[in-house]
Design a protein around this motif. Sequence first.
Motif, PDB file in Angstrom:
ATOM      1  N   THR A 117       0.819  -1.191   0.000  1.00 13.04           N
ATOM      2  CA  THR A 117       0.000   0.000   0.000  1.00 13.04           C
ATOM      3  C   THR A 117       0.859   1.249   0.000  1.00 13.04           C
ATOM      4  O   THR A 117       1.940   1.284   0.581  1.00 13.04           O
ATOM      5  N   LEU A 118       0.358   2.263  -0.671  1.00 15.62           N
ATOM      6  CA  LEU A 118       1.028   3.555  -0.665  1.00 15.62           C
ATOM      7  C   LEU A 118       0.561   4.441   0.488  1.00 15.62           C
ATOM      8  O   LEU A 118       1.020   5.574   0.620  1.00 15.62           O
ATOM      9  N   ASP A 119      -0.358   3.911   1.295  1.00 12.82           N
ATOM     10  CA  ASP A 119      -0.954   4.721   2.364  1.00 12.82           C
ATOM     11  C   ASP A 119       0.081   5.383   3.260  1.00 12.82           C
ATOM     12  O   ASP A 119      -0.128   6.495   3.745  1.00 12.82           O
ATOM     13  N   TYR A 120       1.176   4.686   3.521  1.00  8.47           N
ATOM     14  CA  TYR A 120       2.134   5.171   4.510  1.00  8.47           C
ATOM     15  C   TYR A 120       3.273   5.978   3.891  1.00  8.47           C
ATOM     16  O   TYR A 120       4.220   6.346   4.585  1.00  8.47           O
ATOM     17  N   TYR A 121       3.161   6.245   2.590  1.00  8.30           N
ATOM     18  CA  TYR A 121       4.246   6.925   1.897  1.00  8.30           C
ATOM     19  C   TYR A 121       3.816   8.299   1.401  1.00  8.30           C
ATOM     20  O   TYR A 121       2.718   8.448   0.849  1.00  8.30           O
ATOM     21  N   ALA A 122       4.700   9.251   1.585  1.00  9.22           N
ATOM     22  CA  ALA A 122       4.586  10.464   0.780  1.00  9.22           C
ATOM     23  C   ALA A 122       5.061  10.103  -0.626  1.00  9.22           C
ATOM     24  O   ALA A 122       6.018   9.342  -0.796  1.00  9.22           O
ATOM     25  N   VAL A 123       4.385  10.640  -1.609  1.00 12.63           N
ATOM     26  CA  VAL A 123       4.774  10.382  -2.998  1.00 12.63           C
ATOM     27  C   VAL A 123       5.075  11.713  -3.666  1.00 12.63           C
ATOM     28  O   VAL A 123       4.270  12.651  -3.624  1.00 12.63           O
ATOM     29  N   GLY A 124       6.248  11.768  -4.228  1.00 18.10           N
ATOM     30  CA  GLY A 124       6.673  12.967  -4.922  1.00 18.10           C
ATOM     31  C   GLY A 124       6.800  12.727  -6.414  1.00 18.10           C
ATOM     32  O   GLY A 124       6.997  11.591  -6.857  1.00 18.10           O
ATOM     33  N   TRP A 125       6.668  13.794  -7.155  1.00 23.82           N
ATOM     34  CA  TRP A 125       6.941  13.771  -8.592  1.00 23.82           C
ATOM     35  C   TRP A 125       8.144  14.661  -8.870  1.00 23.82           C
ATOM     36  O   TRP A 125       8.208  15.803  -8.387  1.00 23.82           O
ATOM     37  N   ALA A 158       8.778   7.520  -3.562  1.00 22.50           N
ATOM     38  CA  ALA A 158       8.046   7.311  -2.320  1.00 22.50           C
ATOM     39  C   ALA A 158       8.949   7.466  -1.112  1.00 22.50           C
ATOM     40  O   ALA A 158      10.098   6.998  -1.119  1.00 22.50           O
ATOM     41  N   ASP A 159       8.413   8.088  -0.087  1.00 20.92           N
ATOM     42  CA  ASP A 159       9.139   8.377   1.155  1.00 20.92           C
ATOM     43  C   ASP A 159       8.258   7.902   2.308  1.00 20.92           C
ATOM     44  O   ASP A 159       7.198   8.472   2.557  1.00 20.92           O
ATOM     45  N   LEU A 160       8.703   6.849   3.003  1.00 25.90           N
ATOM     46  CA  LEU A 160       7.918   6.285   4.096  1.00 25.90           C
ATOM     47  C   LEU A 160       7.671   7.308   5.186  1.00 25.90           C
ATOM     48  O   LEU A 160       8.616   7.921   5.698  1.00 25.90           O
ATOM     49  N   TRP A 161       6.412   7.511   5.492  1.00 21.86           N
ATOM     50  CA  TRP A 161       5.959   8.479   6.498  1.00 21.86           C
ATOM     51  C   TRP A 161       6.431   9.903   6.195  1.00 21.86           C
ATOM     52  O   TRP A 161       6.545  10.733   7.097  1.00 21.86           O
ATOM     53  N   GLY A 162       6.683  10.166   4.929  1.00 23.36           N
ATOM     54  CA  GLY A 162       7.154  11.493   4.575  1.00 23.36           C
ATOM     55  C   GLY A 162       6.030  12.468   4.332  1.00 23.36           C
ATOM     56  O   GLY A 162       4.851  12.134   4.498  1.00 23.36           O
ATOM     57  N   PRO A 163       6.311  13.700   3.906  1.00 19.02           N
ATOM     58  CA  PRO A 163       7.682  14.106   3.587  1.00 19.02           C
ATOM     59  C   PRO A 163       8.461  14.478   4.831  1.00 19.02           C
ATOM     60  O   PRO A 163       7.899  14.733   5.891  1.00 19.02           O
ATOM     61  N   GLY A 164       9.769  14.470   4.652  1.00 16.91           N
ATOM     62  CA  GLY A 164      10.635  14.876   5.738  1.00 16.91           C
ATOM     63  C   GLY A 164      10.714  16.382   5.827  1.00 16.91           C
ATOM     64  O   GLY A 164       9.760  17.098   5.520  1.00 16.91           O
ATOM     65  N   SER A 165      11.850  16.863   6.219  1.00 23.26           N
ATOM     66  CA  SER A 165      11.995  18.299   6.453  1.00 23.26           C
ATOM     67  C   SER A 165      11.879  19.115   5.178  1.00 23.26           C
ATOM     68  O   SER A 165      11.512  20.291   5.226  1.00 23.26           O
ATOM     69  N   ASP A 166      12.171  18.512   4.049  1.00 22.16           N
ATOM     70  CA  ASP A 166      12.096  19.233   2.790  1.00 22.16           C
ATOM     71  C   ASP A 166      11.611  18.267   1.710  1.00 22.16           C
ATOM     72  O   ASP A 166      12.362  17.404   1.265  1.00 22.16           O
ATOM     73  N   TRP A 167      10.383  18.444   1.262  1.00 23.34           N
ATOM     74  CA  TRP A 167       9.766  17.519   0.315  1.00 23.34           C
ATOM     75  C   TRP A 167      10.485  17.502  -1.017  1.00 23.34           C
ATOM     76  O   TRP A 167      10.340  16.541  -1.777  1.00 23.34           O
ATOM     77  N   SER A 168      11.234  18.545  -1.302  1.00 25.73           N
ATOM     78  CA  SER A 168      11.831  18.668  -2.626  1.00 25.73           C
ATOM     79  C   SER A 168      13.221  18.026  -2.734  1.00 25.73           C
ATOM     80  O   SER A 168      13.825  18.059  -3.815  1.00 25.73           O
TER      81      SER A 168
END
Length: 126
Positions: free
Chosen positions: A28-36, A98-108
């Motif tokens: 599942t992607l539920d727990y991930y921040a997803v970036g493009w 994908a970043d688990l439980w993200g985003p962190g301090s800087d999404w970029s």
Amino acid sequence: QLQLVESGGGLVQPGGSLTLSCATSQYTLDYYAVGWFRQAPGREREAISCISSTDDSTYYADSVKGRFTISRDNAKNMVYLQMNSLKPNDTAVYFCAADLWGPGSDWSVAREYDYWGQGTQVTVSS
């Protein structure tokens, strides 16, 4: 290991629209921040958008704000990037990450993301 697959790229005329999809079939992607992110020939990889893992907060680069919209459908394990009013300088390979439980301090920041897809080409040209 999370595997991401992008789709939806292609050739579009300036002013046109495309919707990119980012999918995974194993987890599942539920727990991930997803970036493009995107990368054009001869240019550095550019972060363009992110949707958070917790509250679906969204983030955009100034270059796409107001034209691109990120969204997710957790039931389908999909994240989308709706791209409107496309310009020739939007031409690039687009990647989801994908970043688990993200985003962190800087999404970029690309190194914050643990998993990456192979990319899909978007070409904006008349």
